[in-house]
Design a protein around this motif. Structure first.
Motif, PDB file in Angstrom:
ATOM      1  N   UNK A 195       0.729  -1.017  -0.102  1.00 22.60           N
ATOM      2  CA  UNK A 195      -0.195  -0.325  -0.011  1.00 22.60           C
ATOM      3  C   UNK A 195       0.729   1.196   0.289  1.00 22.60           C
ATOM      4  N   UNK A 196       2.656   0.979   0.343  1.00 20.88           N
ATOM      5  CA  UNK A 196       3.238   1.734   0.307  1.00 20.88           C
ATOM      6  C   UNK A 196       3.829   2.433  -1.353  1.00 20.88           C
ATOM      7  N   UNK A 197       2.620   3.501  -2.151  1.00 23.37           N
ATOM      8  CA  UNK A 197       2.809   3.104  -3.255  1.00 23.37           C
ATOM      9  C   UNK A 197       4.611   4.010  -3.275  1.00 23.37           C
ATOM     10  N   UNK A 198       4.681   5.136  -2.526  1.00 20.80           N
ATOM     11  CA  UNK A 198       5.284   6.105  -2.636  1.00 20.80           C
ATOM     12  C   UNK A 198       7.346   5.522  -2.318  1.00 20.80           C
ATOM     13  N   UNK A 199       6.725   4.297  -1.381  1.00 21.60           N
ATOM     14  CA  UNK A 199       8.561   3.386  -0.684  1.00 21.60           C
ATOM     15  C   UNK A 199       9.188   2.684  -2.479  1.00 21.60           C
ATOM     16  N   UNK A 200       7.405   2.133  -2.595  1.00 22.94           N
ATOM     17  CA  UNK A 200       8.130   1.025  -3.708  1.00 22.94           C
ATOM     18  C   UNK A 200       8.278   1.387  -4.824  1.00 22.94           C
TER      19      UNK A 200
END
Length: 515
Positions: free
Chosen positions: A500-505
């Motif tokens: 759910x952490x698209x920024x980190x991914x």
């Protein structure tokens, strides 16, 4: 230009608690409330709204010299402690787990940053860093009494609406260096500040002068200034009262201001340098200023003395012997006289830096080494020793100090930053040492896997630095094999991130593309 090696620059004060993010249990200090995640901050903003109090948010790190200067001259002031009862004080330690994610939320990068919010959570202003503690207190009080976001004040000023003297001071003393494009795109700052300086004429002379100086100083990014305005600058330099009021701008931006008004070496530049040197000498001798501010004025004099020397020349010629003697004397005196640990971290590192800029490498190294055992963050001093050695061409010593600094560093964001610095030194000074380079990169990726904030702000920039350097280094079979193994490792790190952490991914997956 901020002369202190740490970024940023900010010159203010001491917290009586162990860190700014800790509670002052004795009741004599500021009751900072620690925040390391969104839930913490949300809770404090809810508290502030219920109590109808503003929020003062502090973003810093244990090792940061300007942060320690804050802890040595502002946070321990009786008036600041008393004023703190009127707001909710929130401290974010950049090395707390997840803290770098908060950096993204509040658009903060440089340590330290101070932001004042109204009870509803809207940003009122960012406090100036380089101003002295008394000036910061005045701006804080203006923000508390106004409660009006500086963004709205700026919009009114640009629209030609009438502002009060206090509103102009909010603009003049806004923390433009830590704005992070919250009010203006960087490329618009110089022109806008010049516009504001013109519009504020006749309302508050000190604010007008500050806005004007900033518009032609570092924020002008090397553009020449209007020569017809040179008498105005000379008047500021010649007037002790005005020079004191603009102390932070004059000390931090002296080379930029000289080059703006006298772009080429020659008689005109020499005359302006002499006027600047006289003003900075007065500030250096001004006992009402903190020791760090006085040393910053001395460093400004050194920067002016080496103005026509190549920026990274480790052995500048032509610095007057009397100025070199002052550098030695003041650095030695500071080392002998300082007893407060926070002030020592701020001042000794600054003194060592200015000694290096003067070409006094032996004295700089000795000062740093003498302070290692007494520093609460010796890895910062070790990193400086590594930088000193590199500038002197001592490759083995540089790598040894950078490695030790990384090994002794503490906190997830700091370890990634110090590790990336060590990695950069390896790539530059020992590119043939493939095994060592791969080992350090693998260690950094392993540490990033354990840090929930590794792919945000300062930590993300550290990892991007490593990936970019790997890409530049990847030019042979051995290097390609090492990079391949590192990519496989990083793929595993990315695969374990919360989906759910698209920024980190996205940040993680983009790293090895650079390599």
């Amino acid at each position: 230009m901020k002369l202190n090696p740490c970024f940023a620059a900010l010159a203010t004060a001491l917290l009586l608690a162990a860190t700014p993010a800790a509670h002052a249990s004795s009741g004599t200090g500021v009751a900072w409330q620690a925040a390391a995640a969104d839930a913490d901050v949300d809770r404090y903003f809810t508290q502030a709204k219920a109590e109808k109090k503003p929020v003062l948010l502090y973003w810093g790190a244990k090792w940061c010299p300007p942060c320690n200067q804050l802890k040595a001259t502002l946070f321990n002031r009786a008036d600041f402690i008393e004023q703190s009862k009127a707001f909710v004080a929130v401290g974010i330690d950049g090395d707390a787990p997840g803290a770098q994610k908060l950096g993204t939320r509040f658009k903060v990068r440089g340590y330290p940053t101070l932001i004042l919010f109204n009870p509803g959570g809207s940003e009122i202003t960012r406090l100036p860093g380089g101003a002295d503690a008394a000036q910061v207190m005045k701006v804080l009080q203006l923000g508390l009494s106004s409660g009006r976001p500086v963004k709205a004040v700026l919009a009114d000023a640009k629209a030609g609406k009438k502002l009060s003297a206090n509103e102009w001071r909010l603009l003049g003393f806004y923390g433009w260096e830590t704005d992070e494009q919250q009010l203006l795109p960087a490329e618009q700052r110089a022109a806008t500040l010049a516009q504001l300086a013109k519009a504020s004429e006749g309302v508050d002379a000190e604010t007008t002068t500050r806005l004007w100086l900033k518009s032609v100083g570092a924020m002008a990014e090397g553009k020449s200034a209007d020569a017809a305005q040179l008498p105005r600058l000379r008047a500021v330099l010649a007037d002790p009262v005005q020079a004191h009021a603009q102390m932070d701008v004059l000390t931090n931006e002296s080379p930029d201001l000289v080059k703006a008004f006298a772009p080429a070496p020659g008689e005109a530049r020499n005359a302006l340098v002499a006027a600047f040197d006289a003003a900075l000498k007065r500030l250096n001798e001004d006992a009402t200023l903190s020791r760090a501010d006085r040393l910053n004025a001395l460093q400004g004099r050194i920067e002016l003395a080496r103005l026509d020397t190549p920026k990274d020349d480790p052995h500048p010629q032509g610095i007057p012997p009397a100025l070199l003697a002052e550098a030695r004397d003041q650095a030695g005196r500071a080392n002998r006289e300082i007893t407060d640990g926070y002030e020592r971290q701020a001042v000794v590192t600054e003194a060592a830096f200015l000694l290096g800029r003067a070409g006094l490498w032996k004295e700089s190294d000795e000062l740093l080494k003498s302070a290692l055992a007494r520093s609460h963050s010796p890895y910062y001093l070790m990193s400086q020793l590594g930088g000193n050695a590199k500038k002197q061409g001592k490759k083995a010593d540089a790598l040894r100090w950078y490695e030790e600094a990384f090994n002794k560093s503490e906190g997830p964001a700091t370890r990634l930053q110090w590790g990336s610095n060590y990695f950069a030194a390896l790539i530059e000074l020992a590119p043939e040492d493939t095994a060592r380079i791969e080992k350090v990169a693998a260690q950094l990726f392993a540490e990033a896997e354990k840090d929930p904030g590794a792919f945000y702000e300062r930590s993300e920039r550290s990892l991007k630095k490593v990936a970019t350097l790997l890409g530049n280094w990847n030019h042979g079979p051995a290097q390609a094999a090492a990079v391949g193994r590192l990519k496989a490792q990083l793929d595993g790190v990315c695969g374990k991130l919360d989906g759910s952490d698209t920024k980190a991914k996205s940040a993680c997956q983009g790293l090895m593309k650079k390599a």
